[in-house]
Design a protein around this motif. Structure first.
Motif, PDB file in Angstrom:
ATOM      1  N   VAL A   1     -39.284  27.717 -50.044  1.00 11.18           N
ATOM      2  CA  VAL A   1     -40.129  26.270 -49.850  1.00 11.18           C
ATOM      3  C   VAL A   1     -40.814  26.448 -48.542  1.00 11.18           C
ATOM      4  CG1 VAL A   1     -39.476  23.962 -49.163  1.00 11.18           C
ATOM      5  CG2 VAL A   1     -37.802  25.242 -50.507  1.00 11.18           C
ATOM      6  N   ARG A   2     -42.140  26.021 -48.579  1.00  9.86           N
ATOM      7  CA  ARG A   2     -43.200  25.717 -47.480  1.00  9.86           C
ATOM      8  C   ARG A   2     -43.136  24.215 -47.029  1.00  9.86           C
ATOM      9  NH1 ARG A   2     -46.289  28.927 -44.640  1.00  9.86           N
ATOM     10  NH2 ARG A   2     -45.992  30.700 -45.956  1.00  9.86           N
ATOM     11  N   LEU A   3     -43.001  24.186 -45.922  1.00  7.86           N
ATOM     12  CA  LEU A   3     -43.115  22.737 -45.417  1.00  7.86           C
ATOM     13  C   LEU A   3     -44.534  22.667 -44.276  1.00  7.86           C
ATOM     14  CD1 LEU A   3     -39.457  22.236 -44.087  1.00  7.86           C
ATOM     15  CD2 LEU A   3     -40.516  21.589 -46.233  1.00  7.86           C
ATOM     16  N   PHE A   4     -44.886  21.230 -44.346  1.00  9.24           N
ATOM     17  CA  PHE A   4     -46.354  21.056 -43.601  1.00  9.24           C
ATOM     18  C   PHE A   4     -46.278  20.182 -42.567  1.00  9.24           C
ATOM     19  CE2 PHE A   4     -47.380  22.936 -47.812  1.00  9.24           C
ATOM     20  CZ  PHE A   4     -48.417  24.147 -47.148  1.00  9.24           C
ATOM     21  N   GLU A   5     -46.670  20.371 -41.338  1.00  7.77           N
ATOM     22  CA  GLU A   5     -46.764  19.190 -40.313  1.00  7.77           C
ATOM     23  C   GLU A   5     -47.489  18.061 -40.753  1.00  7.77           C
ATOM     24  OE1 GLU A   5     -46.099  17.092 -36.799  1.00  7.77           O
ATOM     25  OE2 GLU A   5     -45.137  19.014 -37.600  1.00  7.77           O
ATOM     26  N   ASN A   6     -48.623  18.565 -41.687  1.00 12.78           N
ATOM     27  CA  ASN A   6     -49.592  17.250 -41.997  1.00 12.78           C
ATOM     28  C   ASN A   6     -48.969  16.738 -43.161  1.00 12.78           C
ATOM     29  OD1 ASN A   6     -51.498  15.805 -43.120  1.00 12.78           O
ATOM     30  ND2 ASN A   6     -53.148  17.253 -42.656  1.00 12.78           N
ATOM     31  N   ALA A   7     -48.742  15.337 -42.893  1.00 11.13           N
ATOM     32  CA  ALA A   7     -47.916  14.510 -43.973  1.00 11.13           C
ATOM     33  C   ALA A   7     -48.780  14.264 -45.324  1.00 11.13           C
ATOM     34  CB  ALA A   7     -47.817  13.104 -43.393  1.00 11.13           C
ATOM     35  N   ARG A   8     -49.964  14.478 -45.350  1.00 12.09           N
ATOM     36  CA  ARG A   8     -50.541  14.484 -46.573  1.00 12.09           C
ATOM     37  C   ARG A   8     -50.531  15.552 -47.410  1.00 12.09           C
ATOM     38  NH1 ARG A   8     -56.237  12.881 -43.844  1.00 12.09           N
ATOM     39  NH2 ARG A   8     -55.478  14.307 -42.448  1.00 12.09           N
ATOM     40  N   ARG A   9     -50.082  16.840 -46.638  1.00 11.72           N
ATOM     41  CA  ARG A   9     -49.844  17.933 -47.613  1.00 11.72           C
ATOM     42  C   ARG A   9     -48.393  17.928 -48.147  1.00 11.72           C
ATOM     43  NH1 ARG A   9     -52.097  23.610 -45.921  1.00 11.72           N
ATOM     44  NH2 ARG A   9     -51.887  23.815 -48.075  1.00 11.72           N
ATOM     45  N   ARG A  10     -48.188  18.041 -49.439  1.00 12.31           N
ATOM     46  CA  ARG A  10     -46.718  18.115 -49.897  1.00 12.31           C
ATOM     47  C   ARG A  10     -46.211  19.464 -50.015  1.00 12.31           C
ATOM     48  NH1 ARG A  10     -47.192  16.037 -56.130  1.00 12.31           N
ATOM     49  NH2 ARG A  10     -44.783  16.376 -55.892  1.00 12.31           N
ATOM     50  N   LYS A  11     -44.928  19.458 -49.798  1.00 11.94           N
ATOM     51  CA  LYS A  11     -44.049  20.612 -49.500  1.00 11.94           C
ATOM     52  C   LYS A  11     -44.455  21.479 -50.989  1.00 11.94           C
ATOM     53  CE  LYS A  11     -39.947  18.542 -50.104  1.00 11.94           C
ATOM     54  NZ  LYS A  11     -38.459  18.343 -49.547  1.00 11.94           N
ATOM     55  N   ILE A  12     -44.311  22.903 -50.899  1.00  9.00           N
ATOM     56  CA  ILE A  12     -44.518  23.663 -51.984  1.00  9.00           C
ATOM     57  C   ILE A  12     -43.184  24.373 -52.382  1.00  9.00           C
ATOM     58  CG2 ILE A  12     -45.968  25.890 -52.983  1.00  9.00           C
ATOM     59  CD1 ILE A  12     -47.898  25.134 -51.006  1.00  9.00           C
ATOM     60  N   VAL A  13     -42.856  24.461 -53.705  1.00  8.84           N
ATOM     61  CA  VAL A  13     -41.615  25.157 -54.044  1.00  8.84           C
ATOM     62  C   VAL A  13     -42.091  26.374 -54.784  1.00  8.84           C
ATOM     63  CG1 VAL A  13     -39.483  24.898 -55.444  1.00  8.84           C
ATOM     64  CG2 VAL A  13     -40.134  23.053 -53.725  1.00  8.84           C
ATOM     65  N   TYR A  14     -41.339  27.597 -54.727  1.00 12.55           N
ATOM     66  CA  TYR A  14     -41.538  28.668 -55.334  1.00 12.55           C
ATOM     67  C   TYR A  14     -40.543  29.076 -56.196  1.00 12.55           C
ATOM     68  CZ  TYR A  14     -45.442  29.097 -51.999  1.00 12.55           C
ATOM     69  OH  TYR A  14     -46.424  28.686 -51.064  1.00 12.55           O
ATOM     70  N   VAL A  15     -40.250  29.565 -57.256  1.00  3.24           N
ATOM     71  CA  VAL A  15     -39.451  29.791 -58.006  1.00  3.24           C
ATOM     72  C   VAL A  15     -40.040  31.168 -58.792  1.00  3.24           C
ATOM     73  CG1 VAL A  15     -37.672  29.383 -60.024  1.00  3.24           C
ATOM     74  CG2 VAL A  15     -38.626  27.679 -58.547  1.00  3.24           C
ATOM     75  N   ASN A  16     -39.214  32.306 -58.336  1.00  2.00           N
ATOM     76  CA  ASN A  16     -39.325  33.653 -59.077  1.00  2.00           C
ATOM     77  C   ASN A  16     -40.755  34.030 -58.849  1.00  2.00           C
ATOM     78  OD1 ASN A  16     -36.758  34.208 -59.740  1.00  2.00           O
ATOM     79  ND2 ASN A  16     -36.638  33.064 -61.639  1.00  2.00           N
ATOM     80  N   GLY A  17     -41.388  33.930 -57.677  1.00  5.09           N
ATOM     81  CA  GLY A  17     -42.735  34.364 -57.375  1.00  5.09           C
ATOM     82  C   GLY A  17     -43.782  33.188 -57.839  1.00  5.09           C
ATOM     83  N   LYS A  18     -43.527  32.280 -58.732  1.00  9.52           N
ATOM     84  CA  LYS A  18     -44.551  31.487 -58.963  1.00  9.52           C
ATOM     85  C   LYS A  18     -44.397  29.769 -58.540  1.00  9.52           C
ATOM     86  CE  LYS A  18     -44.915  33.481 -63.713  1.00  9.52           C
ATOM     87  NZ  LYS A  18     -44.454  33.176 -65.087  1.00  9.52           N
ATOM     88  N   THR A  19     -45.409  29.263 -58.484  1.00  8.90           N
ATOM     89  CA  THR A  19     -45.403  27.989 -57.739  1.00  8.90           C
ATOM     90  C   THR A  19     -44.774  26.729 -58.547  1.00  8.90           C
ATOM     91  OG1 THR A  19     -47.169  28.279 -56.420  1.00  8.90           O
ATOM     92  CG2 THR A  19     -46.643  25.962 -56.547  1.00  8.90           C
ATOM     93  N   ALA A  20     -43.567  26.135 -58.274  1.00  7.75           N
ATOM     94  CA  ALA A  20     -43.062  25.091 -59.419  1.00  7.75           C
ATOM     95  C   ALA A  20     -43.874  23.872 -59.215  1.00  7.75           C
ATOM     96  CB  ALA A  20     -41.663  24.885 -58.850  1.00  7.75           C
ATOM     97  N   SER A  21     -43.967  23.486 -60.514  1.00  9.19           N
ATOM     98  CA  SER A  21     -44.749  22.009 -60.373  1.00  9.19           C
ATOM     99  C   SER A  21     -43.799  20.796 -60.351  1.00  9.19           C
ATOM    100  CB  SER A  21     -45.508  21.913 -61.950  1.00  9.19           C
ATOM    101  OG  SER A  21     -44.336  21.859 -62.993  1.00  9.19           O
TER     102      SER A  21
END
Length: 260
Positions: free
Chosen positions: A53-73
């Motif tokens: 999981v990647r989080l961002f200080e900027n509220a306009r950017r959504r957190k990104i979730v990765y599963v087995n090397g791929k970005t989850a939609s």
């Protein structure tokens, strides 16, 4: 202050996509930094699973979730790859707090077990939000359509919660007896829902919404459905919240976590 809780929070974030301590993702980012990332590799019976999981200080950017090397939609894709049950001092709220705390406990458990539950719950909460918006407008013409959406979404949520409540009750009772060491103290968990005893939860939901429509319009909110469910906790037949000691409440909360 050595970072032990940070480690637990990081594991929880990888399992459920959120913290067990805060609803504000940016509170997990180090001060003066723009982003934070966590990655977890776990060995399961079916092989290795990698999540992140990647989080961002900027509220306009959504957190990104990765599963087995791929970005989850979707967030639901994270569920079930790494699973956890956390026990912390705040968990006394399982006994002391209102129904929302116990619903959240059930929802977190079931979402990790079955992605289908996570998506069903999302669908229910979306339909509930839309119906409440219609109630605030006082537009009765749209209500039948949202009643149907809500009834169809409520059925799987109610069924799975009912089954989970029964299994949790059986296991928590065994754990409580072992930890407490008093055979006369019997912990009972009882799933409380307007749909709990129905063989057709969708139809029961339709009837309940119809019966409560006048009240819903007056209050401008939906008064019937799984969003009002609870897990009733009894100790030897008496409400634990009202009659239990601090020690009994802690033992009950720990027993529920061990059951999970």
């Amino acid at each position: 202050g050595a970072g032990k809780t940070n480690l637990l929070e990081a594991i929880h974030l990888c399992c459920l996509g959120k913290s067990h301590r805060t609803s504000q993702d940016k509170e997990m980012i180090r001060r003066d930094q723009e982003t934070a990332a966590v990655q977890l590799t776990v060995d399961r019976r079916d092989g290795k699973h990698e999540v992140g999981v990647r989080l961002f200080e900027n509220a306009r950017r959504r957190k990104i979730v990765y599963v087995n090397g791929k970005t989850a939609s979707r967030m639901g894709e994270l569920m079930g790859h790494a699973t956890c049950v956390i026990f912390s001092p705040e968990d006394l709220g399982l006994v002391k707090d209102g129904p929302q705390a116990r619903r959240r406990f059930l929802d977190m458990l079931l979402s990790q077990q079955q992605k289908a539950y996570f998506y069903a719950l999302q669908g229910y909460m979306t339909a509930l939000k839309q119906r409440n918006a219609v109630l605030k407008l006082g537009d009765q013409r749209q209500l039948p359509a949202w009643d149907e959406q809500l009834a169809l979404a409520a059925a799987p949520v109610a069924r799975l919660r009912r089954d989970a409540g029964e299994m949790l009750g059986q296991r928590a009772q065994v754990h409580y007896r072992y930890i407490g060491g008093r055979d006369e103290e019997i912990l009972t968990l009882r799933y409380k829902s307007a749909l709990a005893d129905s063989e057709d939860p969708a139809e029961a939901m339709r009837q309940g919404l119809a019966a409560c429509r006048r009240e819903d319009l007056a209050r401008q909110t939906t008064c019937f459905g799984p969003h009002r469910d609870d897990l009733e906790l009894l100790l030897s037949g008496e409400p634990l919240k009202a009659f239990g000691s601090q020690g009994q409440m802690r033992t009950a909360a720990l027993s529920m976590k061990l059951a999970a």
